[in-house]
Design an enzyme around this catalytic site. Structure first.
Site, mmCIF file in Angstrom:
data_model
loop_
_atom_site.group_PDB
_atom_site.id
_atom_site.type_symbol
_atom_site.label_atom_id
_atom_site.label_comp_id
_atom_site.label_asym_id
_atom_site.label_seq_id
_atom_site.Cartn_x
_atom_site.Cartn_y
_atom_site.Cartn_z
ATOM 1 N N SER A 6 -58.112 -30.823 -128.378
ATOM 2 C CA SER A 6 -58.111 -29.663 -129.286
ATOM 3 C C SER A 6 -56.774 -29.514 -130.004
ATOM 4 O O SER A 6 -56.737 -29.221 -131.204
ATOM 5 C CB SER A 6 -58.462 -28.370 -128.536
ATOM 6 O OG SER A 6 -57.692 -28.226 -127.370
ATOM 7 N N HIS A 43 -63.729 -32.165 -122.273
ATOM 8 C CA HIS A 43 -62.596 -31.261 -122.560
ATOM 9 C C HIS A 43 -63.025 -29.844 -122.177
ATOM 10 O O HIS A 43 -63.421 -29.600 -121.045
ATOM 11 C CB HIS A 43 -62.203 -31.449 -124.036
ATOM 12 C CG HIS A 43 -60.926 -30.791 -124.452
ATOM 13 N ND1 HIS A 43 -59.952 -30.384 -123.579
ATOM 14 C CD2 HIS A 43 -60.440 -30.473 -125.704
ATOM 15 C CE1 HIS A 43 -58.935 -29.851 -124.244
ATOM 16 N NE2 HIS A 43 -59.213 -29.886 -125.531
ATOM 17 N N HIS A 84 -58.063 -35.812 -114.670
ATOM 18 C CA HIS A 84 -57.306 -35.445 -115.864
ATOM 19 C C HIS A 84 -56.665 -36.689 -116.467
ATOM 20 O O HIS A 84 -56.310 -37.617 -115.741
ATOM 21 C CB HIS A 84 -56.210 -34.417 -115.546
ATOM 22 C CG HIS A 84 -55.737 -33.680 -116.753
ATOM 23 N ND1 HIS A 84 -54.716 -34.146 -117.546
ATOM 24 C CD2 HIS A 84 -56.183 -32.530 -117.326
ATOM 25 C CE1 HIS A 84 -54.543 -33.299 -118.542
ATOM 26 N NE2 HIS A 84 -55.415 -32.310 -118.442
ATOM 27 N N ARG A 143 -52.774 -24.518 -113.290
ATOM 28 C CA ARG A 143 -53.656 -23.486 -113.860
ATOM 29 C C ARG A 143 -54.804 -23.194 -112.905
ATOM 30 O O ARG A 143 -55.310 -22.079 -112.822
ATOM 31 C CB ARG A 143 -54.185 -23.947 -115.228
ATOM 32 C CG ARG A 143 -53.078 -24.231 -116.239
ATOM 33 C CD ARG A 143 -53.596 -24.871 -117.501
ATOM 34 N NE ARG A 143 -54.227 -26.155 -117.263
ATOM 35 C CZ ARG A 143 -54.851 -26.884 -118.179
ATOM 36 N NH1 ARG A 143 -54.948 -26.423 -119.419
ATOM 37 N NH2 ARG A 143 -55.379 -28.051 -117.879
ATOM 38 N N ASP A 182 -60.569 -26.176 -115.428
ATOM 39 C CA ASP A 182 -61.968 -25.768 -115.578
ATOM 40 C C ASP A 182 -62.720 -25.648 -114.257
ATOM 41 O O ASP A 182 -63.820 -25.087 -114.213
ATOM 42 C CB ASP A 182 -62.693 -26.754 -116.507
ATOM 43 C CG ASP A 182 -62.069 -26.785 -117.884
ATOM 44 O OD1 ASP A 182 -61.804 -25.696 -118.422
ATOM 45 O OD2 ASP A 182 -61.825 -27.886 -118.416
HETATM 46 N N1 HAX Z 1 -65.920 -37.717 -111.714
HETATM 47 C C1 HAX Z 1 -66.394 -38.981 -111.778
HETATM 48 N N2 HAX Z 1 -65.766 -39.995 -112.380
HETATM 49 C C2 HAX Z 1 -64.548 -39.730 -112.896
HETATM 50 C C3 HAX Z 1 -63.963 -38.457 -112.826
HETATM 51 C C4 HAX Z 1 -64.707 -37.415 -112.222
HETATM 52 N N3 HAX Z 1 -64.274 -36.156 -112.172
HETATM 53 N N4 HAX Z 1 -62.756 -38.503 -113.419
HETATM 54 C C5 HAX Z 1 -62.592 -39.768 -113.867
HETATM 55 N N5 HAX Z 1 -63.670 -40.492 -113.557
HETATM 56 C C6 HAX Z 1 -63.958 -41.873 -113.957
HETATM 57 C C7 HAX Z 1 -63.977 -41.969 -115.467
HETATM 58 O O1 HAX Z 1 -65.231 -41.532 -115.985
HETATM 59 C C8 HAX Z 1 -63.683 -43.426 -115.701
HETATM 60 O O2 HAX Z 1 -64.857 -44.148 -115.442
HETATM 61 P P1 HAX Z 1 -65.251 -45.431 -116.376
HETATM 62 O O3 HAX Z 1 -64.066 -46.352 -116.330
HETATM 63 O O4 HAX Z 1 -66.484 -45.957 -115.716
HETATM 64 O O5 HAX Z 1 -65.496 -44.862 -117.743
HETATM 65 C C9 HAX Z 1 -62.685 -43.730 -114.581
HETATM 66 O O6 HAX Z 1 -62.903 -42.726 -113.556
HETATM 67 C C10 HAX Z 1 -61.240 -43.698 -114.992
HETATM 68 O O7 HAX Z 1 -60.962 -42.437 -115.530
HETATM 69 P P2 HAX Z 1 -59.479 -41.835 -115.456
HETATM 70 O O8 HAX Z 1 -58.557 -42.833 -116.058
HETATM 71 O O9 HAX Z 1 -59.194 -41.345 -114.069
HETATM 72 O O10 HAX Z 1 -59.610 -40.547 -116.345
HETATM 73 P P3 HAX Z 1 -59.622 -40.438 -117.933
HETATM 74 O O11 HAX Z 1 -58.219 -40.190 -118.389
HETATM 75 O O12 HAX Z 1 -60.348 -41.567 -118.568
HETATM 76 O O13 HAX Z 1 -60.505 -39.134 -118.160
HETATM 77 C C11 HAX Z 1 -61.277 -36.934 -117.756
HETATM 78 C C12 HAX Z 1 -60.044 -37.857 -117.832
HETATM 79 C C13 HAX Z 1 -60.806 -35.504 -117.646
HETATM 80 C C14 HAX Z 1 -62.089 -37.078 -119.036
HETATM 81 C C15 HAX Z 1 -62.107 -37.337 -116.510
HETATM 82 O O14 HAX Z 1 -61.333 -37.171 -115.342
HETATM 83 C C16 HAX Z 1 -63.396 -36.557 -116.394
HETATM 84 O O15 HAX Z 1 -64.397 -36.939 -117.021
HETATM 85 N N6 HAX Z 1 -63.425 -35.436 -115.607
HETATM 86 C C17 HAX Z 1 -64.583 -34.580 -115.524
HETATM 87 C C18 HAX Z 1 -64.724 -33.708 -116.768
HETATM 88 C C19 HAX Z 1 -63.648 -32.653 -116.799
HETATM 89 O O16 HAX Z 1 -63.392 -31.954 -115.831
HETATM 90 N N7 HAX Z 1 -63.034 -32.476 -117.971
HETATM 91 C C20 HAX Z 1 -61.999 -31.447 -118.187
HETATM 92 C C21 HAX Z 1 -60.587 -32.019 -118.204
HETATM 93 C C22 HAX Z 1 -59.524 -30.993 -118.427
HETATM 94 C C23 HAX Z 1 -59.636 -30.406 -119.786
HETATM 95 O O17 HAX Z 1 -59.400 -31.002 -120.811
HETATM 96 N N8 HAX Z 1 -60.079 -29.193 -119.856
HETATM 97 O O18 HAX Z 1 -60.353 -28.604 -121.014
#
Ligand code: HAX
Length: 441
Positions: free
Chosen positions: A241, A271, A318, A327, A373
């Site tokens: 964002s 996000h 994250h 947070r 979140d």
């Molecule tokens: N559950 C399952 N798998 C997860 C995971 C979770 N909570 N967090 C990471 N992974 C997976 C990823 O999907 C990725 O898998 P692939 O390689 O198969 O695609 C792998 O682990 C490596 O990911 P990472 O390097 O640890 O994390 P990223 O930087 O790629 O992604 C995310 C960060 C926040 C997008 C990710 O941890 C996620 O999808 N979390 C769940 C959704 C979430 O809570 N989002 C909010 C984040 C905070 C925010 O911005 N709030 O607004």
């Protein structure tokens, strides 16, 4: 006493001279190197932006102008009788880089109050959407309808010197922040409360008035909104964002256009939409298990099922953080103080004890800890706000504080159009084979 606008300009002039000096005298210094894996994997860890308002450390968490959340809870002015920081204060801190006095915060409240009128045509535009439209869609449409009010767009069309960009951007940022609570509350009351709208109360602070317009008069909810708006306001510059708002703003799109773009990014489930996904996921778990307080074994089984279905565990992980999000901790403290016996809140805490070891056992997951979140929805449900599709709008109102303060800085410092270089897979393959250079123009 200088106005906030003059104070900002004085600070910005000083930083602007510093930036010019840095670029002139040190512009050739190399601060990192980029791996091929990074350009394929979301540019993680590539330093490519300068953002004044806050800085994120993977282990220490977010600091706003150097202050951690616990420090801000202590140092920022509070509402009378309250113990949570007023969001007016964090905006002041992000904008001018100094802790505000009580008077500064009161002035900010008054300023936003005076700028808060939302023209009827904006509400009519929202009304033109089906009630079933997601609240984030309605929110972005509302912001876009309000764009007709942009001072920057008008002044730019009339012809304006680059030196003057900052002022109409500042005015637009202040107007937008002042008006967003009314738009958000309007959407909430329209979609969930039969269109029974509540007029603003000019005697309340920005977040207190927002809570009031949403229809929540419990002082606990008002306190929650003050904390919520403060801790969700900013997370340095690279998150979707903030980065989107900055990027779109760099094309000199006005603050309404830039902020609406940022909100479209916030509406993604990886996000900001994660806050609705968390509560939805917990409700589904409760239903499937048949208990409103599932035990840790039941939670563990449900988490494993979620993972086995190829889904993410919402609220965990994250892109930058490598520890529990401060947070999340701030919200946990709020829960312990105001609602320690709430079963949903306890479930969030039981999930916190259960999920990290499971995610830690999966090598590819870099951060097994909860993010912001993972907690917010349970606190909102406690006060009766069960309509979880609305949660990301609350996040969006809060996020305006950081990204619009940053946009003021972007224009005051004269940052240019953002335009990183991209490559094609064909070029990468040719480069790996030593056939072509990758460093084009
Ligand atoms: N559950 C399952 N798998 C997860 C995971 C979770 N909570 N967090 C990471 N992974 C997976 C990823 O999907 C990725 O898998 P692939 O390689 O198969 O695609 C792998 O682990 C490596 O990911 P990472 O390097 O640890 O994390 P990223 O930087 O790629 O992604 C995310 C960060 C926040 C997008 C990710 O941890 C996620 O999808 N979390 C769940 C959704 C979430 O809570 N989002 C909010 C984040 C905070 C925010 O911005 N709030 O607004």
């Amino acid at each position: 006493m200088p106005t906030i606008q003059n104070k900002f300009k004085d600070k910005a002039d000083i930083v602007s001279a510093e930036v010019k000096d840095i670029v002139k005298n040190h512009g050739d210094r190399i601060i990192g190197e980029v791996k091929l894996s990074q350009i394929y994997q979301g540019m993680r860890g590539i330093t490519g932006l300068v953002t004044e308002t806050s800085l994120l450390d993977s282990y220490d968490g977010i600091r706003f102008r150097g202050y951690s959340i616990p420090e801000l809870k202590e140092k920022l002015p509070k509402a009378e009788g309250g113990s949570e920081p007023l969001p007016e204060g964090i905006f002041y801190l992000m904008l001018v880089g100094e802790l505000p006095t009580e008077e500064d915060v009161q002035n900010m409240s008054n300023l936003w109050q005076r700028r808060s009128h939302v023209p009827n045509y904006v509400l009519d535009t929202i009304e033109a959407l089906p009630e079933t439209a997601h609240p984030m869609t309605q929110f972005v449409v509302g912001i876009m309808a309000l764009q007709t009010e942009s001072h920057f767009a008008k002044k730019y069309a009339e012809g304006m010197s680059k030196q003057d960009y900052w002022l109409p951007v500042f005015d637009d940022a202040m107007d937008l922040i002042a008006r967003l609570p009314r738009i958000a509350a309007y959407i909430y009351r329209r979609k969930y409360k039969g269109g029974k709208h509540i007029q603003p109360n000019g005697l309340l602070d920005w977040a207190g008035n927002f809570a009031h317009m949403l229809g929540y008069e419990d002082e606990g909810f008002h306190e929650l909104m003050r904390l919520y708006m403060t801790i969700h306001s900013d997370h340095e510059g690279g998150n979707v964002s903030a980065h989107t708002t900055h990027l779109v703003g760099s094309a000199l799109s006005d603050p309404y256009l830039a902020f609406a773009a940022g909100m479209n990014g916030l509406a993604g489930p990886l996000h900001g939409l994660a806050n609705q996904e968390v509560i939805k996921w917990i409700f589904e778990m409760q239903k499937e298990i048949g208990s409103d307080l599932p035990n840790k074994e039941q939670i563990e089984a449900y988490v494993r099922k979620t993972l086995s279905e190829g889904k993410v565990v919402p609220g965990y992980g994250h892109a930058v953080l490598r520890k529990t999000d401060p947070r999340f901790e701030a919200q946990m403290q709020f829960g312990k103080k105001h609602m320690p016996d709430d079963k949903l809140v306890q479930t969030v805490w039981n999930i916190y004890e259960t999920v990290p070891p499971i995610l830690q056992s999966i090598a590819k997951i870099k951060n097994p800890w909860p993010n912001v979140d993972a907690h917010s929805g349970a606190l909102l449900v406690h006060y009766g706000m069960v309509e979880y599709e609305f949660y990301t709008v609350l996040f969006g109102v809060a996020r305006s504080l950081g990204v619009l303060a940053s946009l003021c800085w972007d224009r005051a410092l004269g940052y240019p159009l953002e335009r990183p270089k991209s490559v094609s897979n064909r070029l990468v393959k040719a480069w790996l084979e030593g056939k072509e250079e990758i460093w084009g123009d």
